[in-house]
Design an enzyme around this catalytic site. Sequence first.
Site, PDB file in Angstrom:
ATOM      1  N   ASP A 285      33.552  40.308  32.615  1.00  0.00           N
ATOM      2  CA  ASP A 285      34.459  39.328  33.234  1.00  0.00           C
ATOM      3  C   ASP A 285      33.872  37.947  32.953  1.00  0.00           C
ATOM      4  O   ASP A 285      32.711  37.686  33.292  1.00  0.00           O
ATOM      5  CB  ASP A 285      34.516  39.624  34.742  1.00  0.00           C
ATOM      6  CG  ASP A 285      35.510  38.763  35.495  1.00  0.00           C
ATOM      7  OD1 ASP A 285      36.128  37.874  34.896  1.00  0.00           O
ATOM      8  OD2 ASP A 285      35.659  38.989  36.719  1.00  0.00           O
TER       9      ASP A 285
ATOM     10  N   HIS B 223      36.292  44.334  42.053  1.00  0.00           N
ATOM     11  CA  HIS B 223      35.652  43.727  43.221  1.00  0.00           C
ATOM     12  C   HIS B 223      35.014  44.820  44.065  1.00  0.00           C
ATOM     13  O   HIS B 223      35.605  45.332  45.000  1.00  0.00           O
ATOM     14  CB  HIS B 223      36.651  42.914  44.039  1.00  0.00           C
ATOM     15  CG  HIS B 223      37.091  41.661  43.339  1.00  0.00           C
ATOM     16  ND1 HIS B 223      36.575  40.427  43.641  1.00  0.00           N
ATOM     17  CD2 HIS B 223      37.953  41.470  42.327  1.00  0.00           C
ATOM     18  CE1 HIS B 223      37.126  39.526  42.839  1.00  0.00           C
ATOM     19  NE2 HIS B 223      37.968  40.127  42.033  1.00  0.00           N
TER      20      HIS B 223
ATOM     21  N   GLU C 277      30.882  33.408  39.458  1.00  0.00           N
ATOM     22  CA  GLU C 277      31.964  32.494  39.078  1.00  0.00           C
ATOM     23  C   GLU C 277      32.126  31.339  40.060  1.00  0.00           C
ATOM     24  O   GLU C 277      33.020  31.342  40.880  1.00  0.00           O
ATOM     25  CB  GLU C 277      33.293  33.245  38.881  1.00  0.00           C
ATOM     26  CG  GLU C 277      33.717  34.142  40.009  1.00  0.00           C
ATOM     27  CD  GLU C 277      35.101  34.763  39.767  1.00  0.00           C
ATOM     28  OE1 GLU C 277      35.888  34.217  38.983  1.00  0.00           O
ATOM     29  OE2 GLU C 277      35.389  35.791  40.380  1.00  0.00           O
TER      30      GLU C 277
ATOM     31  N   HIS D   4      31.424  38.386  42.435  1.00  0.00           N
ATOM     32  CA  HIS D   4      31.609  39.738  42.972  1.00  0.00           C
ATOM     33  C   HIS D   4      30.850  40.777  42.183  1.00  0.00           C
ATOM     34  O   HIS D   4      30.634  40.630  40.975  1.00  0.00           O
ATOM     35  CB  HIS D   4      33.102  40.090  42.965  1.00  0.00           C
ATOM     36  CG  HIS D   4      33.796  39.729  41.673  1.00  0.00           C
ATOM     37  ND1 HIS D   4      34.001  40.637  40.666  1.00  0.00           N
ATOM     38  CD2 HIS D   4      34.295  38.555  41.213  1.00  0.00           C
ATOM     39  CE1 HIS D   4      34.597  40.047  39.655  1.00  0.00           C
ATOM     40  NE2 HIS D   4      34.789  38.767  39.938  1.00  0.00           N
TER      41      HIS D   4
ATOM     42  N   ASP E 276      40.426  32.875  32.237  1.00  0.00           N
ATOM     43  CA  ASP E 276      39.590  33.935  32.801  1.00  0.00           C
ATOM     44  C   ASP E 276      40.036  35.239  32.158  1.00  0.00           C
ATOM     45  O   ASP E 276      41.219  35.583  32.211  1.00  0.00           O
ATOM     46  CB  ASP E 276      39.777  33.967  34.325  1.00  0.00           C
ATOM     47  CG  ASP E 276      38.737  34.823  35.031  1.00  0.00           C
ATOM     48  OD1 ASP E 276      38.129  35.703  34.392  1.00  0.00           O
ATOM     49  OD2 ASP E 276      38.556  34.626  36.252  1.00  0.00           O
TER      50      ASP E 276
ATOM     51  N   GLU F  46      32.298  31.420  34.303  1.00  0.00           N
ATOM     52  CA  GLU F  46      31.926  32.758  34.785  1.00  0.00           C
ATOM     53  C   GLU F  46      31.222  33.584  33.722  1.00  0.00           C
ATOM     54  O   GLU F  46      31.589  33.554  32.548  1.00  0.00           O
ATOM     55  CB  GLU F  46      33.201  33.499  35.218  1.00  0.00           C
ATOM     56  CG  GLU F  46      32.946  34.915  35.716  1.00  0.00           C
ATOM     57  CD  GLU F  46      34.219  35.607  36.198  1.00  0.00           C
ATOM     58  OE1 GLU F  46      35.307  35.256  35.715  1.00  0.00           O
ATOM     59  OE2 GLU F  46      34.108  36.501  37.039  1.00  0.00           O
TER      60      GLU F  46
HETATM   61 CO    CO Z   1      36.838  36.394  35.931  1.00  0.00          CO
END
Ligand code: CO
Length: 296
Positions: A96, A164, A189, A156, A85, A281
Amino acid sequence: MEAEEEKKILKAGEISGKVREWSRKLVKPGAKIVEIADAIEAEINKEGGRLAFPVNVCINDVTAHYAPKFNDETVLGEADVVSIDLGAHVDGYIGDTAYTIDLGGEYGDLLEANERALEESLKLVAPGVSVSEIGKTVQEILEDAGFKPIENLSGHEIGQYNLHAGLSIPNIKVPYDWRVEEGMVLAFEPFATNGYGRVIESAQAEIYGMDEGVKVRDREARKILREMEERKGLPFAVRWYAEKMSPVRLGMVLNQLSQQEIIKRYPPLHEKEKGIVSQFEHTVIVTEDGCKITTK
Ligand code: CO
């Protein structure tokens, strides 16, 4: 969304996606996970991004928040299921993204269902869509394939210097009706497992985050606080500061700062029944009639 802002979000996403694809070749049996994380973090910088958070290298039942220790001796095994990640930011605008590699080839069904759950949930995204609808789709795809979503982890919303922010995107059907809005930046994700479907915390944290604007006087702590402050609340790895002071001192400073609630710990999360976990993700911008994947 302003054009300048969108440009930076897209750039951060592009770097994250590019480094994700580049990093796949590093994930092989015998590789040291601290070297994988160091290499990915260096590549993000090389591509002109900054680190939105420490690279996570999660093996088998370890699900999230595992950044290698500075002296981590962990080496990938022949049959490990490895999730990477990673995230780049450009002026605080974040991409992300995550993927999983099944080194032993035993968990193809799990990974396939997980990837499909992500793809199908992204197809649903549009202004006004309920997050429960998205969660329900993820849950159904995974359960139909004989697996479970991790029910207590979610995607998120992302803000500037805020990993977040606001809205959560559950990976199960939920009894509330929050809705996606145009212009939101969202990380989707889904995590899939052959275990119980929940994560629990482990003891020792390697990832911390600091609230913005907190002032600390402690002289020892000040040595590393400036750099933590420059991250404006984005998480950091203990490993990044391992050369600033001895490991024992560093541990004491971090303990002290977290006891004073100046920094927050993010302990590793692992599957409750030690199930194998995968994760895929992407980050998206919600558009007028759908979404644009920034981390493609
Ligand atoms: Co991530």
